[in-house]
Design a protein around this motif. Structure first.
Motif, PDB file in Angstrom:
ATOM      1  N   GLY A 250       0.661  -0.897   0.311  1.00  0.00           N
ATOM      2  CA  GLY A 250      -0.122   0.048  -0.185  1.00  0.00           C
ATOM      3  C   GLY A 250       0.662   1.151   0.191  1.00  0.00           C
ATOM      4  N   SER A 251       2.002   1.895   0.913  1.00  0.00           N
ATOM      5  CA  SER A 251       3.244   2.555   0.707  1.00  0.00           C
ATOM      6  C   SER A 251       3.751   2.684  -0.139  1.00  0.00           C
ATOM      7  N   ASP A 252       4.135   1.973  -1.388  1.00  0.00           N
ATOM      8  CA  ASP A 252       4.549   1.423  -2.009  1.00  0.00           C
ATOM      9  C   ASP A 252       3.247   2.545  -3.567  1.00  0.00           C
ATOM     10  N   VAL A 253       2.749   1.466  -3.876  1.00  0.00           N
ATOM     11  CA  VAL A 253       1.729   2.449  -4.215  1.00  0.00           C
ATOM     12  C   VAL A 253       1.023   3.839  -4.172  1.00  0.00           C
ATOM     13  N   GLN A 254       0.585   4.601  -2.968  1.00  0.00           N
ATOM     14  CA  GLN A 254       0.993   5.799  -3.187  1.00  0.00           C
ATOM     15  C   GLN A 254       2.217   6.544  -3.183  1.00  0.00           C
TER      16      GLN A 254
ATOM     17  N   ASP B 227      -2.138  11.755 -15.181  1.00  0.00           N
ATOM     18  CA  ASP B 227      -2.828  11.194 -15.972  1.00  0.00           C
ATOM     19  C   ASP B 227      -2.891   9.511 -15.397  1.00  0.00           C
ATOM     20  N   PRO B 228      -4.095   9.383 -15.864  1.00  0.00           N
ATOM     21  CA  PRO B 228      -4.784   8.301 -15.114  1.00  0.00           C
ATOM     22  C   PRO B 228      -4.338   6.731 -15.941  1.00  0.00           C
ATOM     23  N   VAL B 229      -3.548   6.873 -16.865  1.00  0.00           N
ATOM     24  CA  VAL B 229      -2.671   5.652 -17.794  1.00  0.00           C
ATOM     25  C   VAL B 229      -1.337   5.419 -17.146  1.00  0.00           C
ATOM     26  N   GLN B 230      -1.275   6.358 -16.414  1.00  0.00           N
ATOM     27  CA  GLN B 230       0.594   6.912 -15.648  1.00  0.00           C
ATOM     28  C   GLN B 230       0.000   6.413 -14.813  1.00  0.00           C
ATOM     29  N   ARG B 231      -0.865   5.809 -14.358  1.00  0.00           N
ATOM     30  CA  ARG B 231      -1.532   6.127 -12.597  1.00  0.00           C
ATOM     31  C   ARG B 231      -1.470   4.437 -13.370  1.00  0.00           C
ATOM     32  N   LEU B 232      -2.386   3.704 -13.798  1.00  0.00           N
ATOM     33  CA  LEU B 232      -2.294   2.190 -13.687  1.00  0.00           C
ATOM     34  C   LEU B 232      -1.035   2.055 -13.916  1.00  0.00           C
ATOM     35  N   HIS B 233      -0.235   2.533 -14.585  1.00  0.00           N
ATOM     36  CA  HIS B 233       1.203   2.300 -14.905  1.00  0.00           C
ATOM     37  C   HIS B 233       1.473   1.870 -13.235  1.00  0.00           C
ATOM     38  N   ALA B 234       1.254   3.248 -13.298  1.00  0.00           N
ATOM     39  CA  ALA B 234       2.325   3.252 -11.339  1.00  0.00           C
ATOM     40  C   ALA B 234       1.643   1.842 -10.740  1.00  0.00           C
ATOM     41  N   ILE B 235       0.318   1.674 -10.510  1.00  0.00           N
ATOM     42  CA  ILE B 235      -0.460   0.599  -9.645  1.00  0.00           C
ATOM     43  C   ILE B 235       0.249  -0.861 -10.187  1.00  0.00           C
ATOM     44  N   ILE B 236       0.109  -1.108 -11.118  1.00  0.00           N
ATOM     45  CA  ILE B 236       1.251  -2.516 -12.428  1.00  0.00           C
ATOM     46  C   ILE B 236       2.676  -1.778 -11.883  1.00  0.00           C
ATOM     47  N   ALA B 237       3.879  -1.580 -12.053  1.00  0.00           N
ATOM     48  CA  ALA B 237       4.064  -1.654 -11.546  1.00  0.00           C
ATOM     49  C   ALA B 237       4.646  -1.912  -9.876  1.00  0.00           C
ATOM     50  N   ALA B 238       3.820  -0.859  -8.956  1.00  0.00           N
ATOM     51  CA  ALA B 238       4.038  -1.721  -6.882  1.00  0.00           C
ATOM     52  C   ALA B 238       3.804  -3.184  -7.334  1.00  0.00           C
ATOM     53  N   SER B 239       2.874  -3.040  -7.762  1.00  0.00           N
ATOM     54  CA  SER B 239       2.702  -4.705  -8.065  1.00  0.00           C
ATOM     55  C   SER B 239       3.191  -5.815  -8.403  1.00  0.00           C
TER      56      SER B 239
END
Length: 196
Positions: free
Chosen positions: A69-73, A81-93
């Motif tokens: 959770g901390s890494d995602v935040q 940008d929503p696409v970059q935010r989605l990529h950030a969630i995937i990158a954290a996963s």
């Protein structure tokens, strides 16, 4: 008598040792003695701090979920940008701290534990809801509600599925290759929607 101020340090060491022991064995079939030995404390002290082996496992699970959770935040803070935010969630996963061999083994063990433990099941539900919420929130800015939920379900399934594959199979893409496959799925879904 335990030294004053040592409890947080020893609890942290026991949680880290639990993750390492689960990772080494690939299951929850680890003993409190082995966990305590790895942490450099006595089994009695481990029981004193946590009460039971299940509570030690749950503390380890909470740590993994909290770190994720901390890494995602942290990753989302720098993206608008929503696409970059989605990529950030995937990158954290699939970040190096989450996709470490020991953590992957612990995730798989916790999924098994959730079949028997209501508390483990509750923690996994919280994780799933937060992941879904983060994905859907950003996808809604790009597609309609139903499509956002469908794509989020696909992304979550791929993320969880790759954890299982990495825990159980030898011939799977590495961390970066895995992340690319999930990002490609996202791009494919978004491209299909923009062409419709």
């Amino acid at each position: 008598m335990p030294k004053v101020g040592m409890e947080p340090i020893r609890r942290d060491a026991l949680v880290s040792a639990t993750i390492a022991e689960i990772g080494a064995s690939g299951s929850l079939e680890v003993t409190v003695s082995a966990i305590a030995r790895r942490a450099g404390v006595s089994p009695a002290l481990a029981h004193h701090y946590f009460g039971s082996k299940e509570q030690i496992f749950l503390a380890a699970m909470r740590r993994i979920l909290s770190d994720f959770g901390s890494d995602v935040q942290h990753r989302l803070k720098s993206q608008s940008d929503p696409v970059q935010r989605l990529h950030a969630i995937i990158a954290a996963s699939f970040g190096p701290d989450q996709f470490d061999r020991e953590i992957v083994a612990a995730w798989l063990a916790f999924y098994v534990q959730a079949q028997k433990s209501p508390e483990a099941a509750r923690l996994l539900r919280i994780y799933a809801r937060r992941l879904d919420s983060n994905l859907v929130y950003n996808l809604r800015k790009l597609v309609d509600e139903d499509t956002a939920r469908r794509i989020a379900q696909g992304l979550s399934s791929m993320i969880d599925g790759f954890y299982i594959r990495h825990a159980l199979q030898d011939h799977v893409p590495d961390r970066m290759g895995t992340m690319r496959l999930v990002c490609e799925y996202l791009e494919m879904c978004l491209n299909r929607e923009t062409r419709s």
